[in-house]
Design a protein around this motif. Sequence first.
Motif, short mmCIF file in Angstrom:
data_model
loop_
_atom_site.label_atom_id
_atom_site.label_comp_id
_atom_site.label_asym_id
_atom_site.label_seq_id
_atom_site.Cartn_x
_atom_site.Cartn_y
_atom_site.Cartn_z
N GLY B 153 -7.11 1.49 -2.32
CA GLY B 153 -6.53 0.17 -2.09
C GLY B 153 -6.88 -0.85 -3.15
O GLY B 153 -6.52 -2.02 -3.03
N ASP B 183 -1.74 0.69 -5.22
CA ASP B 183 -1.84 1.67 -4.12
C ASP B 183 -2.05 0.87 -2.84
O ASP B 183 -3.06 1.00 -2.15
CB ASP B 183 -2.98 2.67 -4.36
CG ASP B 183 -4.34 2.01 -4.36
OD1 ASP B 183 -4.42 0.84 -4.77
OD2 ASP B 183 -5.32 2.67 -3.96
N SER B 185 -1.34 0.71 0.22
CA SER B 185 -1.74 1.19 1.54
C SER B 185 -2.96 2.10 1.46
O SER B 185 -3.37 2.68 2.45
CB SER B 185 -0.59 1.96 2.18
OG SER B 185 -0.32 3.13 1.43
N THR B 188 -5.89 1.99 3.97
CA THR B 188 -5.68 2.38 5.37
C THR B 188 -4.98 3.72 5.51
O THR B 188 -5.14 4.41 6.51
CB THR B 188 -4.84 1.32 6.10
OG1 THR B 188 -3.64 1.10 5.34
CG2 THR B 188 -5.60 0.01 6.22
N GLY B 189 -4.17 4.09 4.53
CA GLY B 189 -3.47 5.36 4.64
C GLY B 189 -3.43 6.08 3.31
O GLY B 189 -3.10 5.49 2.30
N TYR B 190 -3.81 7.31 3.34
CA TYR B 190 -3.78 8.10 2.11
C TYR B 190 -3.58 9.56 2.49
O TYR B 190 -3.68 9.93 3.66
CB TYR B 190 -5.05 7.92 1.27
CG TYR B 190 -6.34 8.12 2.02
CD1 TYR B 190 -6.91 9.37 2.14
CD2 TYR B 190 -6.98 7.03 2.64
CE1 TYR B 190 -8.09 9.56 2.83
CE2 TYR B 190 -8.16 7.22 3.33
CZ TYR B 190 -8.71 8.47 3.43
OH TYR B 190 -9.87 8.67 4.13
N GLY B 200 -3.23 8.47 -3.02
CA GLY B 200 -2.41 7.45 -2.38
C GLY B 200 -1.09 7.30 -3.11
O GLY B 200 -0.92 7.79 -4.23
N TYR B 203 3.04 1.90 -5.28
CA TYR B 203 4.25 1.13 -4.99
C TYR B 203 4.41 0.02 -6.02
O TYR B 203 3.41 -0.55 -6.48
CB TYR B 203 4.17 0.51 -3.60
CG TYR B 203 4.16 1.51 -2.48
CD1 TYR B 203 5.34 2.07 -2.01
CD2 TYR B 203 2.96 1.91 -1.89
CE1 TYR B 203 5.33 3.00 -0.97
CE2 TYR B 203 2.95 2.84 -0.86
CZ TYR B 203 4.14 3.38 -0.40
OH TYR B 203 4.12 4.30 0.61
#
Lengths: 320, 406
Positions: B153, B183, B185, B188-190, B200, B203
Amino acid sequence: MAFLDNSGDIILDAVLTDTGRFRLAKGDGSFKIAKFALGDDEIDYTQYDKNNASGSAYYDLTIMQTPVLEAFTNNASSMISKLVTMSRNNLMYLPIIKLNEESPNNQTTGIVAGFGSNFFYVAVDQNTENEVANGTWTSGVISGQTLTQPVCVLLEQGLDTMEIPPNVALDVDLVEDQYILEMDNRFGKPAKKDGKISIASPSFIDDDNIASYYFSLAQTPGYVTNEWPTKVQGTETQNINAARIRGPRGTQFYFRIASSIDLATSTYLFEKLGGTTSLDFGGGGGAQTYYFIDSNVRVIGGTTGFTLDIPFRYIKLQPS
Amino acid sequence: MATVFKNLTNNDITTTRTLLHEAIPITGSILSGTYNNNSTLALGSETNIKTYSHGMFESIYDYPYLSSSANHIFDMTMGYGTGSALSSSSNTQNTKKINLYQQLAQVLVGFTTGSSDIRPFDENGDLTEGTKIKECFFLNFSRLLGKDEIKKGSFSLELGVQAPWSSAADGGTVFNTRIKITDASGSTGYKVNSPVGEYGILYATGTVNQGVADVPVLWTGSAEIVEGQKVAVGLLYYQTGIAVLSGSVFNSNQGTIAGVMSTSPGILDDILCSSSFLGSNFGGPDAARPTQGSGFNAITQSSIDTISDALRNRIYNISFNNTTELNSTIYFCRANHNDFNFSANPTYLSSSKIRVKNVSTDAPVSYVTSVGLYSPDNELLAVAKLSEPLKKSPETELTLRVRLDY
């Protein structure tokens, strides 16, 4: 090394020593921290002003302002003076380890005319020993190759004070019964004081070639003794006077230095670490040129932690 | 009995694990501008850029690389997969570009289950379906920067997309319009379906627009990205420290340039991909390089070094936090009231008499400046120094917390 920043909170600057890293790299389990000690290398206790008129808060004002160096990574350079735990707090005296040069067999060359500098010389090979032996064997010179001469190092432990007579027994908890000897393994090994060639084996050798030897009253009686000679120079009175420890006595530690094969057979280390000097041992041939290396042997009290460095000069006759 | 050592018990030793983060800012001026000798050195000849005779990647240093003070910060390269429309035997370094893609895909994505087929990079991390990234840039960060892993993140890469291309080092406007790739997210999300650890999705969003009025306008497929939306443009492998940047970041959303060639649609508005937009190295169609489109399509007729230089000159900045896993052993060295109150310091005694006492009933005092940690055979393995002397007397007890990091 720089000084540590002491403007804020107390911080601890911790590093592995070179020996620590060496053992860690070996990966054989020899890196195991099992005990700790506290040191006070930078402290000069002569700055403790116990008579300061401003009160007890000012006794150690100077000491508390002592700047402290960063940690050294060389294991032999740190923790030279350690703090000691005693079973009681009402002690007024603590024992020391002291070099005895009273007997000709224990003298350094510093008190021999013409030899200056309080060294113990170590003649590292037969030729050098022969040259020294051409005259009267000089006090303070150890026959490192053959160990035939009686010259040895004598260390005494006890209370070095005139305020307590020497015939008062030293408290049992102040008697040093173990000595640790540290010396450069490239130059030689410690040997017993008697005529037989008996060379000690190191307990371990660190990454800087510093070998550590342990001698104790119980395990190595040829080196450590608590039986002070009844007659050093003939009478009991002379014996008491001959001792350099002026008060109650603990133990004595004797040793000689047997020169290494490297020093006996090669000049490489002399040329790399030492130099040449001119000496006359009185053999009639005048001054001769000798290679020399200056080094220290460190003796540490295994119980009391007292440390003493003894200077040695290894000499080798330069071929003419 | 006197003693200078105190044994450590199991209750005195504990181990901890700490994650240490450092902020790593890489400004664009280091990557392009600072070391071009006032623009006298050509692109790619800057003194902090190391190229190789094999031409498969170039290395970026933070200082002229011939200096011993220089630190290697990252490598740049690119490639395309065997399934890419750009792949052609007539391309410059075609085999090397394919090999690079395959090599990194093999390491980072792995193989199709039960076969030796190398999986391509996937835009959303779903290896079974979805859009594949067949053409990409690779930014391989050195371990000096990435340490144990890039903090999830925290990654940000800003690229200049101002048209027309003009060097910022020469006072140009390349950075007046920028897109930002993060990156977002990652914290929290990978994804965890890579053979080399976690990764990750990168974006892109538009950030600064001082150039063309309606740009940067980003697209995903045929849909325009509105404010607050973002479009996937690559992957960031946290433990290996490799950013995989899709070639789409420099491609037109139309996928076609003036009828020259048809490629995968990119994320940039077509207006940004005019022939003059990305400059000579990313090029537009011209007589000399008739098969080049805009953006990444230029890779076909340019060497890897040339394209690396072009990307490097469009990097406005890169920043991320790295992570170091610090495993520590803490030794609690406890000096009780009756421990270590005397010293073997030569100055502690005067004729064997303790200096800090007037009479025997006075409390002994000592001062601690160091803590030594010893092996069972009394070898000094570690040493810690206090920043100032610490008074020790029978009235005090100390617990010194010595931490060794591994």
